[in-house]
Motif scaffolding. Structure first.
Motif, PDB file in Angstrom:
ATOM      1  N   CYS A  35       0.818  -1.214   0.000  1.00  0.00           N
ATOM      2  CA  CYS A  35       0.000   0.000   0.000  1.00  0.00           C
ATOM      3  C   CYS A  35       0.851   1.263   0.000  1.00  0.00           C
ATOM      4  O   CYS A  35       0.410   2.318   0.463  1.00  0.00           O
ATOM      5  CB  CYS A  35      -0.944   0.009   1.202  1.00  0.00           C
ATOM      6  N   GLN A  68      -6.399  -0.268  -1.455  1.00  0.00           N
ATOM      7  CA  GLN A  68      -5.892  -1.085  -2.550  1.00  0.00           C
ATOM      8  C   GLN A  68      -4.575  -1.752  -2.160  1.00  0.00           C
ATOM      9  O   GLN A  68      -3.704  -1.130  -1.559  1.00  0.00           O
ATOM     10  CB  GLN A  68      -5.661  -0.226  -3.794  1.00  0.00           C
ATOM     11  N   ARG A  70      -1.362  -3.793  -3.901  1.00  0.00           N
ATOM     12  CA  ARG A  70      -0.723  -3.983  -5.211  1.00  0.00           C
ATOM     13  C   ARG A  70       0.299  -5.118  -5.144  1.00  0.00           C
ATOM     14  O   ARG A  70       0.948  -5.334  -4.123  1.00  0.00           O
ATOM     15  CB  ARG A  70      -0.050  -2.692  -5.664  1.00  0.00           C
ATOM     16  N   VAL A 123      -3.354  -3.859  -8.915  1.00  0.00           N
ATOM     17  CA  VAL A 123      -4.219  -4.040  -7.753  1.00  0.00           C
ATOM     18  C   VAL A 123      -4.734  -5.468  -7.749  1.00  0.00           C
ATOM     19  O   VAL A 123      -5.357  -5.927  -8.718  1.00  0.00           O
ATOM     20  CB  VAL A 123      -5.390  -3.037  -7.773  1.00  0.00           C
ATOM     21  N   TYR A 126      -8.129  -5.917  -1.731  1.00  0.00           N
ATOM     22  CA  TYR A 126      -8.429  -4.776  -0.867  1.00  0.00           C
ATOM     23  C   TYR A 126      -8.242  -5.210   0.581  1.00  0.00           C
ATOM     24  O   TYR A 126      -8.603  -6.333   0.969  1.00  0.00           O
ATOM     25  CB  TYR A 126      -9.859  -4.282  -1.093  1.00  0.00           C
TER      26      TYR A 126
END
Length: 316
Positions: A35, A68, A70, A123, A126
């Motif tokens: 993040c 998000q 990644r 991404v 979450y």
């Protein structure tokens, strides 16, 4: 003007470049944090130090639910769990192209299916707080675990390594503020008739000609502006700055003249009319050096009445 002791590196009355072209802060294979630059709420070592130690030591990144996440590297999603059961809650596992294995725990949701190929920075999920059969089994965060050269089933879940040791140093932090410069300002009533056609040093205080002086261990960066007012100017006068290069004993061993600025006479035809001149110079001095200004009268009878010097500078 960029000058170093022993000679002129480069000279300009406009500006200078003190730094080499920037080098990339990323290394090949360096991982992205999930993040970005966020607070770590529990380190890998902190997980190891728990009593009992964590069954899957990793790094906890403190982010709100729904942030998000990644991918740290290019690779393939090799495991995915979509239930909140057990201590892991929802998770994704990424087998990176370099052969290393990364798990992201306590997710709110995943965005990529099992077997998907993902790109570094994509991404993939979450963040959440899932675990122990609940969406709020923990406080919101992302737990990242890393194994080098194998899966946790091969190497053991407790044999992860510190993910933070493998992340790139991201250039996302703002640069440090430029230091506040020192400021000097002097005004001197010189009241001197300068010789015609001869370069003459300009006195800037009652006992001083020098604008800047540095020693062998001092560097100085700054800008100088010289303001002159003179009478008797029918043609004009010229201004320039000289940099004397000194040896370790302070003796002059060379000099570098900076570009000349020519000041024409004022259009006012009165006998006592004033002509104003200005000379501005950014500079960088490294080593035993000194700067001073000179004036050359282009007609006889020029009298410099007042000299003002304004200087902003940093020393290191």
């Amino acid at each position: 003007m960029l000058i170093a002791a022993g000679g002129v590196v480069g000279a300009s009355a406009v500006g200078w470049d003190l730094f080499s072209p920037g080098l990339s802060a990323t290394a090949a294979g360096a991982y992205l944090r999930p993040c970005g630059e966020v607070r770590i709420s529990s380190s890998w070592q902190g997980h190891k130090n728990r009593n009992p130690p964590s069954g899957e030591p990793g790094t906890d990144y403190a982010v709100i639910t729904g942030t998000q996440i990644r991918a740290a590297a290019n690779g393939v999603i090799v495991d995915r769990k979509d239930s909140t059961t057990t201590a892991t809650g929802r998770y994704l596992a990424l087998l990176a192209d370099d052969g290393n294995y990364i798990r992201y725990l306590h997710l709110q949701s995943s965005t990529v299916p099992l077997g998907a190929r993902v790109a570094r920075g994509q991404v993939i999920a979450y963040s959440g707080a899932s675990g122990f059969g609940s969406e709020t089994g923990y406080g919101p965060h992302v737990h990242v675990s890393l194994w080098i050269g194998g899966t946790p089933l091969q190497l053991g879940f407790t044999n992860s390594v510190d993910f933070e040791n493998y992340v790139e140093v991201e250039p996302s932090q703002p640069p440090a503020e430029d230091p506040v410069p020192l400021h000097q300002s002097t005004t001197y009533a010189w009241n001197t008739v300068v010789p015609h056609g001869v370069w003459t040093p300009i006195r800037v205080t009652p006992g001083q000609y020098y604008l800047a002086t540095t020693g062998s261990t001092i560097k100085e960066t700054g800008d100088i502006t010289i303001y002159l007012s003179a009478t008797g100017v029918t043609h004009g006068f010229q201004l320039r700055v000289i940099a004397d290069v000194l040896n370790g004993s302070g003796a002059k061993v060379g000099a570098a003249a900076q570009p000349v600025v020519e000041i024409p006479a004022t259009r006012d035809t009165a006998a006592n009319s004033q002509t104003f001149g200005q000379y501005a110079l950014p500079y960088f001095l490294s080593g035993p050096l000194r700067l001073y200004a000179q004036i050359r009268a282009l007609n006889p009878g020029i009298k410099v009445q007042e000299v003002t010097v304004k200087k902003n500078f940093w020393q290191s």
